[in-house]
Design a protein around this motif. Structure first.
Motif, PDB file in Angstrom:
ATOM      1  N   THR A 205       0.805  -1.228   0.000  1.00 17.64           N
ATOM      2  CA  THR A 205       0.000   0.000   0.000  1.00 17.64           C
ATOM      3  C   THR A 205       0.835   1.273   0.000  1.00 17.64           C
ATOM      4  O   THR A 205       0.338   2.337  -0.347  1.00 17.64           O
ATOM      5  N   TYR A 241     -11.993   2.904   4.063  1.00 19.37           N
ATOM      6  CA  TYR A 241     -11.219   3.085   2.837  1.00 19.37           C
ATOM      7  C   TYR A 241     -11.783   4.268   2.062  1.00 19.37           C
ATOM      8  O   TYR A 241     -12.849   4.799   2.391  1.00 19.37           O
ATOM      9  N   TYR A 242     -11.049   4.668   1.032  1.00 19.92           N
ATOM     10  CA  TYR A 242     -11.369   5.902   0.312  1.00 19.92           C
ATOM     11  C   TYR A 242     -11.526   5.629  -1.171  1.00 19.92           C
ATOM     12  O   TYR A 242     -11.048   4.615  -1.696  1.00 19.92           O
ATOM     13  N   ARG A 244     -11.109   5.546  -5.142  1.00 22.58           N
ATOM     14  CA  ARG A 244      -9.854   5.265  -5.851  1.00 22.58           C
ATOM     15  C   ARG A 244      -9.534   6.328  -6.901  1.00 22.58           C
ATOM     16  O   ARG A 244      -9.463   6.064  -8.091  1.00 22.58           O
ATOM     17  N   ASN A 245      -9.360   7.528  -6.408  1.00 26.57           N
ATOM     18  CA  ASN A 245      -8.892   8.650  -7.229  1.00 26.57           C
ATOM     19  C   ASN A 245      -8.325   9.700  -6.285  1.00 26.57           C
ATOM     20  O   ASN A 245      -8.581   9.648  -5.073  1.00 26.57           O
ATOM     21  N   PRO A 246      -7.565  10.648  -6.779  1.00 28.82           N
ATOM     22  CA  PRO A 246      -6.921  11.624  -5.874  1.00 28.82           C
ATOM     23  C   PRO A 246      -7.895  12.432  -5.029  1.00 28.82           C
ATOM     24  O   PRO A 246      -7.518  12.959  -3.986  1.00 28.82           O
ATOM     25  N   GLY A 248     -10.619  11.084  -3.743  1.00 30.57           N
ATOM     26  CA  GLY A 248     -11.458  10.069  -3.127  1.00 30.57           C
ATOM     27  C   GLY A 248     -11.910  10.443  -1.727  1.00 30.57           C
ATOM     28  O   GLY A 248     -11.128  10.922  -0.907  1.00 30.57           O
ATOM     29  N   HIS A 342      -7.069   1.114  -1.615  1.00 29.99           N
ATOM     30  CA  HIS A 342      -8.036   0.970  -2.698  1.00 29.99           C
ATOM     31  C   HIS A 342      -7.288   1.092  -4.017  1.00 29.99           C
ATOM     32  O   HIS A 342      -6.711   2.130  -4.322  1.00 29.99           O
ATOM     33  N   TYR A 348      -4.856   3.975  -3.269  1.00 29.80           N
ATOM     34  CA  TYR A 348      -5.363   5.162  -2.604  1.00 29.80           C
ATOM     35  C   TYR A 348      -5.715   4.873  -1.148  1.00 29.80           C
ATOM     36  O   TYR A 348      -6.344   3.867  -0.839  1.00 29.80           O
ATOM     37  N   THR A 349      -5.266   5.772  -0.269  1.00 25.60           N
ATOM     38  CA  THR A 349      -5.457   5.630   1.172  1.00 25.60           C
ATOM     39  C   THR A 349      -5.866   6.981   1.759  1.00 25.60           C
ATOM     40  O   THR A 349      -6.103   7.941   1.029  1.00 25.60           O
ATOM     41  N   ASN A 352      -3.153   9.834   0.576  1.00 25.27           N
ATOM     42  CA  ASN A 352      -2.946  10.373  -0.781  1.00 25.27           C
ATOM     43  C   ASN A 352      -4.261  10.672  -1.483  1.00 25.27           C
ATOM     44  O   ASN A 352      -4.332  10.745  -2.705  1.00 25.27           O
ATOM     45  N   THR A 353      -5.346  10.813  -0.699  1.00 25.16           N
ATOM     46  CA  THR A 353      -6.618  11.255  -1.242  1.00 25.16           C
ATOM     47  C   THR A 353      -7.096  12.457  -0.450  1.00 25.16           C
ATOM     48  O   THR A 353      -6.789  12.607   0.733  1.00 25.16           O
TER      49      THR A 353
END
Length: 360
Positions: A205, A241-242, A244-246, A248, A342, A348-349, A352-353
């Motif tokens: 991750t 979880y978030y 799956r995009n910046p 998110g 994700h 993505y975590t 970084n979202t």
């Protein structure tokens, strides 16, 4: 000594002996005979070799020894094996009963147990089923996490693949209800949950120790969610979880709808915090059988496959299921200690979202 015994009688006598005695009797430099003994197999030609060697050495034959033309050297009695090590399973296991305990079950050696149970035909004493719905190829990181989480002495595994993920989820729910299990654990094919190996989880991750404590990165997601649910008498418990995009957002009702709850989830990520939510996403979700049975009872339908996850209107399948569960009287929770990756163009975590400048 009976040196005129038949070859079949010699072979029958050898097959009645413990392996150590058989090896002592046939102690020889003949590599072929040693190989036969070690592999427990006797081909036709090698059988002749063995019998001839026994006659040559004057082995005493038991008079009542049965003739066994195709006999195989008997295997020695099996000794109990140590249980295999599996990711995170040697920690307190809430699947055993309501009192958390440590178990050391030894995997059966005599009976074959199917590893996949799409028809839910496995023993009812298994308390949890991993429900895996997919419509594409599964990422190796997700599969590695499943292998770390799955204890096949206590869990079943059911897979449904189809282009319509909603239908796959509905079929899995029916399979689960027929299984005799109490709990279902739903995992999407693009989620990496903590699975008992901190180092491997961080490697897959990219989450650094400064961004997530060891207790979270090294947790066993299933055991943690079951423990959190039981300690609160809850029937629905989600990991965090978030998208799956910046940009998110946190994937639960309030996290998607309210900027402050999204920000709060990032602050609490990895902490021992469990909060109620209107509904939880299905990517990493623990659901008790009572929820499915309660929905069926509250909203009876004639369908062969009950539409637990089928959307009503413009909602997604996880939102639709969450709404049905809430109307049937079941409250959902999010466990912030279970932080998942994700998979998209990146993993993505919570680090970084971001929802956007206003969410920072």
């Amino acid at each position: 000594m009976n040196k005129t015994a038949s070859k079949d009688q010699c072979l029958a006598h050898l097959s009645r002996l413990p392996m150590k005695e058989a090896m002592a009797i046939l102690k020889t430099q003949e590599r072929g005979i040693k190989l036969i003994l070690n592999t427990r197999r006797i081909g036709v030609e090698n059988r002749e070799l063995l019998a001839a060697d026994m006659v040559k050495r004057g082995i005493k034959i038991l008079e009542d020894a049965p003739v066994a033309p195709n006999a195989i050297i008997a295997q020695p009695e099996r000794t109990p094996q140590e249980p295999e090590e599996e990711g995170g399973i040697d920690q307190p296991d809430p699947l055993e009963d309501k009192t958390v305990s440590v178990t050391s079950d030894v995997e059966p050696t005599e009976t074959y147990v199917p590893e996949v149970s799409p028809t839910a035909g496995e023993p009812a004493e298994r308390k949890l089923m991993i429900c895996f719905a997919t419509y594409r190829f599964t990422n190796p990181a997700t599969m590695m996490s499943i292998l770390g989480l799955w204890d096949r002495n206590k869990m079943m595994f059911a897979l449904e693949h189809g282009t319509m993920i909603i239908n796959a989820r509905n079929r899995l729910a029916e399979t689960f209800l027929r299984s005799g299990c109490d709990w279902s654990f739903w995992l999407d094919d693009d989620i990496i949950p903590p699975f008992g190996s901190e180092a491997s989880f961080r490697s897959m991750t990219g989450i650094k120790p400064t961004d997530l404590p060891a207790a979270s990165a090294g947790a066993n997601t299933i055991l943690r969610l079951v423990h959190s649910a039981r300690s609160r008498n809850a029937k629905i418990m989600s990991g965090l979880y978030y998208g799956r995009n910046p940009q998110g957002r946190a994937m639960f009702g309030e996290g998607l709808a309210q900027p402050e709850r999204d920000r709060e989830s990032r602050v609490n990520a990895g902490r021992d915090v469990v909060q109620p939510t209107a509904w939880a996403a299905t990517g990493c979700l623990l659901v008790h059988k009572d929820v499915f049975l309660g929905i069926k009872e509250q909203f009876p339908r004639p369908d062969t496959i009950y539409p637990f996850f089928t959307p009503e209107g413009a909602t997604g399948e996880d939102h639709a299921f969450g709404q049905r569960a809430a109307r049937a009287g079941f409250k959902a929770y999010v466990d912030h200690q279970v932080v998942c990756g994700h998979l998209g163009h990146a993993v993505y975590t919570h680090k970084n979202t971001a929802w956007g400048p206003s969410a920072r």
